[in-house]
Each structure stands twice: as C-alpha cells, then as structure tokens.
Enzyme design. Structure first.
Site, mmCIF file in Angstrom:
data_model
loop_
_atom_site.group_PDB
_atom_site.id
_atom_site.type_symbol
_atom_site.label_atom_id
_atom_site.label_comp_id
_atom_site.label_asym_id
_atom_site.label_seq_id
_atom_site.Cartn_x
_atom_site.Cartn_y
_atom_site.Cartn_z
ATOM 1 N N ARG A 1 -22.944 6.233 -18.704
ATOM 2 C CA ARG A 1 -22.051 5.337 -17.955
ATOM 3 C C ARG A 1 -21.314 4.428 -18.946
ATOM 4 N NH1 ARG A 1 -24.187 0.947 -16.457
ATOM 5 N NH2 ARG A 1 -26.039 1.812 -15.486
ATOM 6 N N TYR B 1 1.749 1.232 -4.003
ATOM 7 C CA TYR B 1 1.024 2.357 -3.399
ATOM 8 C C TYR B 1 0.210 1.869 -2.180
ATOM 9 C CZ TYR B 1 -2.494 6.063 -3.138
ATOM 10 O OH TYR B 1 -3.329 7.051 -2.715
ATOM 11 N N LYS C 1 -2.225 12.319 -10.690
ATOM 12 C CA LYS C 1 -0.855 12.777 -10.470
ATOM 13 C C LYS C 1 -0.336 13.542 -11.706
ATOM 14 C CE LYS C 1 -1.809 10.450 -6.835
ATOM 15 N NZ LYS C 1 -1.429 9.075 -6.573
HETATM 16 C C1 LIG Z 1 -2.174 7.885 -6.081
HETATM 17 C C2 LIG Z 1 -1.798 6.573 -6.597
HETATM 18 C C3 LIG Z 1 -2.754 5.571 -6.799
HETATM 19 C C4 LIG Z 1 -4.208 5.749 -6.442
HETATM 20 O O1 LIG Z 1 -4.803 6.687 -7.272
HETATM 21 P P1 LIG Z 1 -6.055 7.611 -6.833
HETATM 22 O O2 LIG Z 1 -6.289 8.436 -8.031
HETATM 23 O O3 LIG Z 1 -5.603 8.398 -5.634
HETATM 24 O O4 LIG Z 1 -7.157 6.696 -6.483
HETATM 25 C C5 LIG Z 1 -2.324 4.371 -7.335
HETATM 26 N N1 LIG Z 1 -1.031 4.159 -7.640
HETATM 27 C C6 LIG Z 1 -0.087 5.091 -7.442
HETATM 28 C C7 LIG Z 1 1.325 4.787 -7.789
HETATM 29 C C8 LIG Z 1 -0.426 6.328 -6.910
HETATM 30 O O5 LIG Z 1 0.514 7.249 -6.707
#
Ligand SMILES: *Cc1c(COP(=O)(O)O)cnc(C)c1O
Length: 379
Positions: free
Chosen positions: A46, A98, A195
């Site tokens: 961790r 977001y 992403k």
């Molecule tokens: C998807 C997203 C998040 C959250 O991320 P996760 O990996 O889904 O927890 C935060 N900020 C933006 C701009 C995003 O597109």
C-alpha cells in the site's frame, strides 16, 4: 527528452533485477526486510510497490512535477487531494466540473465541513472575487466536460498565488500530451487515467502530480493513510497504455478535426462546441496553453430533432459513458454522465437535455463520418 520519447522511456524503463524492458508486475503485498528496523525501499505494497512506482515516476516526468501518485480511480485521486484540507476550509470550484466531482463535493466533502463556491472559470475576475479569507484552493478543469469551456490556467494560478491559495487542475481532457498545468503555475494536477492515459477502455485509475515538495509529502501520507492505491496489474496496464499516448493522440486529433469540419457544415446540426474552432470562446487561450485542442467534440442538433433517436441510430459509434478510448464513444450528458446534477443547475450551466458529447476514437475517419451521416439523415 521530448514528450513522445518520454512517454515510452520515462518511469523505470528497465527492470534493475532482470533488464526486462517492460516493468514487471510485482505482485507482492509485502517485502523481505533484511535488517530489523532498517529503512527498506519496499516494505508493504500500500505504501509502495515497484510497478506502481514506475508509473508514478512516469506521470511525474510527463507533467513536470516532483512526485506522482497512482490511485484506484480518478475520483480517489481527487478525494486524496481534497483530503489535504480540513473542515472550515473554502474552495473555489469550476461550474462545469465532472459530474462525479460535483457529487463528491456536495454529498461527501460538504458533510466534513468543507465549503465551496462554484464559479465560471472562463471569467478570471469572478474567480478572484470568490476568494475568501478561508479559501485554500481553486479547483478547475480545462477544457471542461462536456461544454469544453476554457479556463486561463496561467491567469488563475497567478491570482491564486497572489492570495496564497493553491491551484488544482483536472487535466484529464487535455492529457499531459496537450497541456502541462504545472508549467503554467498550478500546484497539483489530477487525472482520471481511465480516459486517454489508459486509452483502451480497460482500466479505471487516477493520478495526481505536484511540483511542490511539501504537497508531495502530504499526498504520499494521504495515499498511504486512505489507501485507495492502484494495484500492480492496473499500474502495469496503465503504463502500457501511456506508452502509445502520443501515437493515439495524433490520430484522435486528425479524426476530431474531420468530424468538426463535417458537423459545422451539416444542416441538421445547430451548434458545435470545440476549442479548435476560431470563433469558440476561449479559442485563443486554448491555442496559447494547449499543444492541440483535443478530441472531444460536443454538439446540439437543430430544434425538434431528438438526441435519443440520433444516438440510437448509430451503428459503429458506441453509446456509452466515459471517453478517451481508442473506440469512438458518444453520450447524452443530461441523461448519462451528468444525470446526477440537478436539472436546473445543469441548464443554468448550459448543459441542455439534447447536448451530445462525442469522444472521437482512432478508427478510420471515413467510417466515423459515414456512421454520423446515416444516423443524422434518418432523423
Ligand atoms: C472520469 C473523470 C473523472 C473521474 O475519474 P474516474 O476514474 O472515473 O473515477 C474526473 N474528472 C474527469 C474530467 C473525468 O472525465
């Protein structure tokens, strides 16, 4: 080292034990300590794991920071960053952040006594006006999701510094390939690596980077204390994805430009939102602070045409949440990603029920255009 080289050779590009060019997956929760009470480099996974550490070193290099931290999701990274602060602290937050960040703020962080003022980050003067004596940080995204609004990172970071306030930038949409907020004066960068960085819609992960040693210490402490770390398998998968970020982004950009050119000239489309359009508000700031305008395109159909029917007509482009993967993904934010935001706030912020967000993938441009056209023609 330039960006594309760094994407591939950054982090620990060779395993010191074996010479393996792909960082091995160290699936060990604990590590042998040869001396009692010594200070071993690795003790418990961790706190630190060599596979995760390679990824963390890589993202720190890509963003130009002193330390990087990998989390189980982007949301976990954002939560860890806010955990540096305390009850009674105030934050200025962008109005188009977001949906999940908005939920984290309103349903979780407010319960712990943190205070937030939501402002339009396109307006740097409004940001300054929202700063209070107990303000600790400004939190923003640029380009935003899904309206692609542009905030002037350099101007806002300057305001923040003048007031002794930190600047935190969610750099998910731009990626370090297109934008480096730390170089523009920000203190912390966060990513949903789920992403573009992962890039293949196969891993959920988050990253945080800072160029401030004191913040790095705090984040290391919080990452270990809260414990929402990224596991070794996902750390490896994410680093594998990052190696091709440059190659993918170049095709993403080419396709996005072709899609934008098509949509702006298509009679059934009312409005196209894309920072690369010369008449887009914020275009000049985007051109100044970004290497390229990215590959998310939002648009609205002419009045009376149904977004629902349009997205259901698509055959190749997937109707799905998320973005930044090699495959083209389309969604209707009001129903999907931003459904958790109350409708009146959504409308006030400009997210209409019929707004469509398109994450342009790296398929052949002709196939994407043909799919869009057949789905629009059927309306
Ligand atoms: C998807 C997203 C998040 C959250 O991320 P996760 O990996 O889904 O927890 C935060 N900020 C933006 C701009 C995003 O597109």
């Amino acid at each position: 080292m330039k960006c594309n080289t760094r994407l591939i050779h950054g982090g620990y590009s060779e395993d010191p034990a074996t010479g393996a060019v792909s960082t091995p997956i160290y699936r060990s929760s604990t590590f042998h300590q040869h001396i009692l009470g010594g200070e071993p480099k690795w003790e418990y996974a961790r706190t630190g794991n060599p596979t995760r550490a390679s990824l963390e070193k890589l993202i720190a290099e890509l963003e130009g920071g002193v330390a990087g931290f990998a989390f189980a999701s982007g949301s976990a990274a954002i939560h860890a960053v806010f955990s540096m602060f305390s009850s009674g602290d105030h934050f200025v937050v962008g109005s188009d952040v977001y949906g999940g960040t908005f939920r984290l703020i309103n349903k979780v962080l407010k319960r712990f006594g943190m205070e937030f003022t939501v402002v339009d980050m396109q307006n740097s003067a409004a940001v300054e006006a929202a700063i209070q004596t107990n303000t600790k940080a400004i939190y923003l995204e640029t380009p935003t999701n899904p309206l692609l609004q542009i905030a002037d990172i350099e101007a806002i970071a300057k305001i923040a510094k003048a007031h002794g306030v930190k600047t935190v930038v969610d750099n998910t949409f731009a990626t370090p390939y297109n934008q480096n907020p730390l170089q523009l004066g920000a203190d912390v960068v966060v990513h949903s690596a789920t992403k573009y960085l992962g890039g293949h819609s196969d891993v959920v992960a988050g990253l945080a980077v800072t160029n401030d040693e004191a913040i790095a210490k705090q984040l290391a402490f919080l990452q270990n204390s809260i414990g929402s770390v990224l596991g070794p398998d996902d750390s490896w998968l994410l680093q594998r994805g990052i190696k091709t970020l440059g190659a993918r982004m170049r095709v993403h950009h080419e396709n996005a430009q072709a899609i934008v050119d098509f949509l702006v000239n298509y009679p059934r489309v009312d409005r196209v939102l894309y920072p690369g359009l010369p008449d887009f508000p914020g275009h000049e700031i985007a051109a100044k602070q970004m290497k390229h305008f990215g590959a998310i395109v939002s648009f609205e159909l002419k009045a009376g045409l149904s977004a629902k029917q349009f997205v259901e007509n698509l055959k190749l482009i997937d109707l799905a949440e998320s973005l930044g993967g090699i495959e083209s993904l389309i969604e209707v934010p009001a129903v999907m990603t931003h459904g958790s935001i109350p409708r009146e706030i959504r409308w006030k912020n400009g997210i209409k029920d019929e707004l469509i967000r398109f994450s342009v993938g790296i398929e052949d441009e002709e196939d994407l255009l043909a799919d869009l056209k057949q789905a629009l023609d059927q309306l």
